[in-house]
Design an enzyme around this catalytic site. Sequence first.
Site, short mmCIF file in Angstrom:
data_model
loop_
_atom_site.label_atom_id
_atom_site.label_comp_id
_atom_site.label_asym_id
_atom_site.label_seq_id
_atom_site.Cartn_x
_atom_site.Cartn_y
_atom_site.Cartn_z
N HIS A 123 -5.58 -9.49 -7.75
CA HIS A 123 -4.83 -9.18 -6.48
C HIS A 123 -4.51 -7.65 -6.47
O HIS A 123 -3.74 -7.27 -7.51
CB HIS A 123 -3.20 -9.86 -6.35
N HIS B 256 -4.41 -3.61 -4.24
CA HIS B 256 -4.35 -2.91 -3.08
C HIS B 256 -4.98 -1.59 -3.42
O HIS B 256 -4.46 -0.80 -4.25
CB HIS B 256 -2.98 -2.65 -2.46
N LYS C 144 -6.34 -14.26 3.22
CA LYS C 144 -5.22 -13.68 2.92
C LYS C 144 -4.30 -14.09 3.98
O LYS C 144 -4.48 -13.74 5.07
CB LYS C 144 -4.97 -12.41 2.27
N HIS D 283 0.77 -14.67 0.59
CA HIS D 283 1.81 -14.00 0.46
C HIS D 283 3.09 -14.97 0.82
O HIS D 283 3.32 -15.45 2.18
CB HIS D 283 2.08 -12.83 1.38
N HIS E 141 1.55 -13.36 -6.40
CA HIS E 141 2.79 -12.69 -7.07
C HIS E 141 4.24 -13.18 -7.26
O HIS E 141 5.03 -12.94 -6.37
CB HIS E 141 3.03 -11.34 -6.38
N ASP F 162 -1.00 -6.67 -8.16
CA ASP F 162 -0.38 -6.32 -6.80
C ASP F 162 -0.17 -4.85 -6.91
O ASP F 162 0.71 -4.43 -6.29
CB ASP F 162 0.96 -7.14 -6.62
O1 DOR Z 1 5.25 -4.57 -2.30
C1 DOR Z 1 4.25 -4.60 -1.62
N1 DOR Z 1 3.33 -3.73 -1.57
N2 DOR Z 1 3.82 -6.07 -1.36
C2 DOR Z 1 3.11 -6.47 -0.40
O2 DOR Z 1 3.13 -7.60 -0.29
C3 DOR Z 1 1.86 -5.38 -0.11
C4 DOR Z 1 2.16 -4.31 -0.66
C5 DOR Z 1 1.68 -2.90 -0.12
O3 DOR Z 1 0.36 -3.24 0.68
O4 DOR Z 1 2.18 -1.94 -0.18
ZN ZN Z 2 -0.26 -7.44 -2.52
#
Ligand code: DOR
Ligand code: ZN
Length: 345
Positions: A14, A16, A100, A137, A175, A248
């Site tokens: 997971h 970003h 997702k 999520h 998460h 995450d």
């Molecule tokens: O804290 C988070 N940031 N939770 C998420 O689900 C998305 C992520 C983000 O893309 O910044």
């Molecule tokens: Zn995430």
Amino acid sequence: MTETITIRRPDDWHLHLRDGAMMEAVLPYTARQFARAIVMPNLAPPVTTAAAAAAYRERILAALPEGMDFTPLMTAYLTDDTDPDDLAAGFEQGIWVAAKLYPAGATTNSASGVTDIRNIDRVVERMEKIGMPFLAHGEVTHDEVDIFDREARFIEEVAIPLLKRHEGLKFVFEHITTRDAAQFVEAGDARIAATVTPQHLQINRNAIFKGGINPHAYCLPVAKREEHRLAVRKAATGGSGKFFLGTDSAPHARSAKESACGCAGIFNAPFALEAYAEVFEEEGVLGRLEAFASLDGPRLYGMAPNEATVTLEKVETRVPGTIDGGTEPVVPYRAGGTMGWRLKA
Ligand code: DOR
Ligand code: ZN
């Protein structure tokens, strides 16, 4: 002699990665540790088509520094209008490996997400049929639901009915932050699993308010009470095989975090594996780190574990106060502190 532990090379299930200059800046931190990562599709605009996912994958590979070995695993962003045939075609072509669910309004760039789970019944049915993992999520979004209860309410209102309707669906509860989610996953059959972040193993909600508002401890789902952290920790380190590594890691420019309406997201990629090692060591189960980091995720996704290995040394490592985020600095998880472990180069 320095204590060390060698494990198969891990994956991050997971992540970003963002895009453009920020992606180029943060990617090496992940690639240094992880052989593969599930790349989240919540760009602006979101990655909803196979063509967009393929182009994003190319941009990631082009940004990878020479000599680094890393495979991005792409995901589809589900919307009310996702077409089951398009989704299945992208999966069959190997462009994306999972889809997702962002409940609309749940988090960063989720405005185009799903407004009612029943709107994607046909999509989920197809995913079940073709064995495509469904990544959730897991929070409800109604304004009237307390933010600390949104994950637990998701289990009752969305996950249980969904998994009853789709008894073969591979489901990853992303998460997790609560005892409720840990118990739900633990009690489920083998197709149900969860990812766990470093921060939800290490901080509780006090961290967000200690001495004032601490935006760098704010992510979604938000950290919960200590009893929940302990339950998630027990589940993640318990050796059941249903809980695996998903950082995450979610970088935002410092100015976007330290603002009147700070963004959700913790940038933990720089020392993620080191943070997990601390947790497993503290629990006295370092021997279980490899399954959590390198074996249980691939099993759920039907992939082989990595052949290469990595070694962690028990050496104190300083975490910088900021990291270059491409155009602006980003504040990493545990900025200015120290980690008890270090990944050997
Ligand atoms: O804290 C988070 N940031 N939770 C998420 O689900 C998305 C992520 C983000 O893309 O910044
Ligand atoms: Zn995430």
